[in-house]
Design a protein around this motif. Structure first.
Motif, PDB file in Angstrom:
ATOM      1  N   GLU A  37      15.557  11.184  28.945  1.00 54.10           N
ATOM      2  CA  GLU A  37      16.120   9.843  28.740  1.00 54.10           C
ATOM      3  C   GLU A  37      17.632   9.859  28.947  1.00 54.10           C
ATOM      4  N   PHE A  38      18.275  10.970  28.578  1.00 53.82           N
ATOM      5  CA  PHE A  38      19.724  11.109  28.768  1.00 53.82           C
ATOM      6  C   PHE A  38      20.080  11.045  30.256  1.00 53.82           C
ATOM      7  N   GLN A  40      18.186   9.708  32.584  1.00 48.00           N
ATOM      8  CA  GLN A  40      17.842   8.351  33.014  1.00 48.00           C
ATOM      9  C   GLN A  40      18.959   7.371  32.692  1.00 48.00           C
ATOM     10  N   ASN A  41      19.538   7.476  31.499  1.00 47.77           N
ATOM     11  CA  ASN A  41      20.629   6.569  31.114  1.00 47.77           C
ATOM     12  C   ASN A  41      21.843   6.746  32.025  1.00 47.77           C
ATOM     13  N   TYR A  42      22.156   7.999  32.352  1.00 48.64           N
ATOM     14  CA  TYR A  42      23.293   8.253  33.242  1.00 48.64           C
ATOM     15  C   TYR A  42      23.003   7.706  34.639  1.00 48.64           C
ATOM     16  N   LYS A  44      21.058   5.210  35.469  1.00 51.72           N
ATOM     17  CA  LYS A  44      21.151   3.746  35.411  1.00 51.72           C
ATOM     18  C   LYS A  44      22.618   3.301  35.391  1.00 51.72           C
ATOM     19  N   GLU A  45      23.444   4.039  34.647  1.00 53.33           N
ATOM     20  CA  GLU A  45      24.875   3.736  34.599  1.00 53.33           C
ATOM     21  C   GLU A  45      25.499   3.843  35.995  1.00 53.33           C
ATOM     22  N   LEU A  98      15.144   1.830  36.777  1.00 54.17           N
ATOM     23  CA  LEU A  98      16.531   2.293  36.900  1.00 54.17           C
ATOM     24  C   LEU A  98      17.307   1.566  37.994  1.00 54.17           C
ATOM     25  N   LYS A 154      26.786  16.520  33.215  1.00 51.48           N
ATOM     26  CA  LYS A 154      27.289  15.156  33.428  1.00 51.48           C
ATOM     27  C   LYS A 154      28.793  15.169  33.722  1.00 51.48           C
TER      28      LYS A 154
END
Length: 163
Positions: A37-38, A40-42, A44-45, A98, A154
């Motif tokens: 999920e981490f 995925q969030n990046y 999407k950002e 995403l 990241k």
């Protein structure tokens, strides 16, 4: 109103082109984007920031058809612990969630991703969990491989985006 010197117009055209030139980056799916999920969030950002985000996966485009050439469904389940699957079950829905178009999903059919990157230029970096893929990408391409298993993956991505 006076005309601009040709050199000045040339500089303006280059600046305009650079503003439309999106930064291309990519993520592996299994063991990376599809499982965190981490990540995925990046991802999407990055899409929301206007980056050109791709998924480059070792998967075949049609897994069931690909694996049926080598295994019966029972053999496959015994060896891998799962049944045949379809990309419609996980990859396509997540990509859509995403904001990644299907045209930006590359299937390498279990061939090295480095070969795909050599035929598809312009990528800054690729995030992956497979050490073999990372080594080949590093040795054979201009793409910067980043291991998702690194604690600061990241930060590395951001560093190379801001060059």
């Amino acid at each position: 109103m006076g005309s601009f010197p040709p050199f000045f117009i040339y500089i303006l055209m280059i600046k305009k082109f650079e503003s439309f030139n999106l930064k291309k980056v990519s993520f592996d799916f299994d063991g990376c984007l599809g499982d965190s999920e981490f990540v995925q969030n990046y991802c999407k950002e990055l899409v929301e920031r206007g980056m050109d985000v791709w998924i480059v996966t070792s998967r075949p485009e049609n897994p069931e058809e690909f694996f049926k050439k080598k295994y019966t469904e029972d053999q496959f389940k015994k060896e891998f612990g799962v049944t045949f699957w379809s990309n419609d079950e996980d990859l396509y829905p997540l990509a859509s969630k995403l904001g990644i178009d299907r045209q930006k999903i590359a299937f390498t059919n279990h061939t090295p991703k480095a070969w795909w990157f050599n035929e598809n230029s312009g990528f800054i970096w690729h995030v992956d969990d497979d050490p073999s893929e990372i080594r080949l990408i590093q040795r054979l391409t201009k793409v910067i491989p980043i291991s998702v298993n690194s604690s600061n993956w990241k930060d590395k991505c951001e560093k190379f985006l801001n060059r």
